[in-house]
Design a protein around this motif. Structure first.
Motif: not given
Length: 131
Positions: A46-54, A61-66
């Motif tokens: 329920p929020y914008p984000g992106e996951w990256y395999d390392l 995990h990037l999470m666009q949240l306050p």
């Protein structure tokens, strides 16, 4: 454990999650500067984000949240702040990438071959060369 309770031993770090205020800006940094590729199977959250395999089953995990810490004073050197450490195969190449992108970084104060930088949201990243 000595108290007779079963021990659930921690065995790995599976992912680290970082808060970002502008996903497009963060993606530009993580993908263009650091060369990470998005994980294709991020669930519909329920929020914008992106996951990256390392590698090794680990993800970022990037999470666009306050951000509850927005506006807080951060130490100048990232090694004295909350941070995640990432392995890199070539520290010289990383420095060239960071320099080309105008990203400031500092060397580890411990004398280790490591450097610290901040992403556009001031999240601290430590890089350690691992061969």
């Amino acid at each position: 454990m000595s108290d007779g309770l079963p021990s659930a031993r921690v065995t790995a770090l599976l992912h680290a999650g970082l808060l970002v205020s502008d996903l497009a800006r963060a993606k530009a940094f993580y993908e263009s500067v650091l060369g990470l590729a998005p994980h294709p199977k991020r669930p519909d959250l329920p929020y914008p984000g992106e996951w990256y395999d390392l590698g090794g089953g680990q993800q970022l995990h990037l999470m666009q949240l306050p951000n509850p810490d927005a506006g807080s004073v951060r130490p100048e050197h990232g090694g004295r702040d909350r941070h995640i450490a990432l392995a890199v195969s070539d520290m010289t190449a990383l420095k060239i990438q960071l320099d080309a992108a105008g990203v400031n970084y500092t060397a580890s104060k411990s004398g280790r071959a490591a450097l610290f930088c901040r992403d556009p949201d001031r999240n601290t990243l430590e890089f350690v060369e691992v061969n």
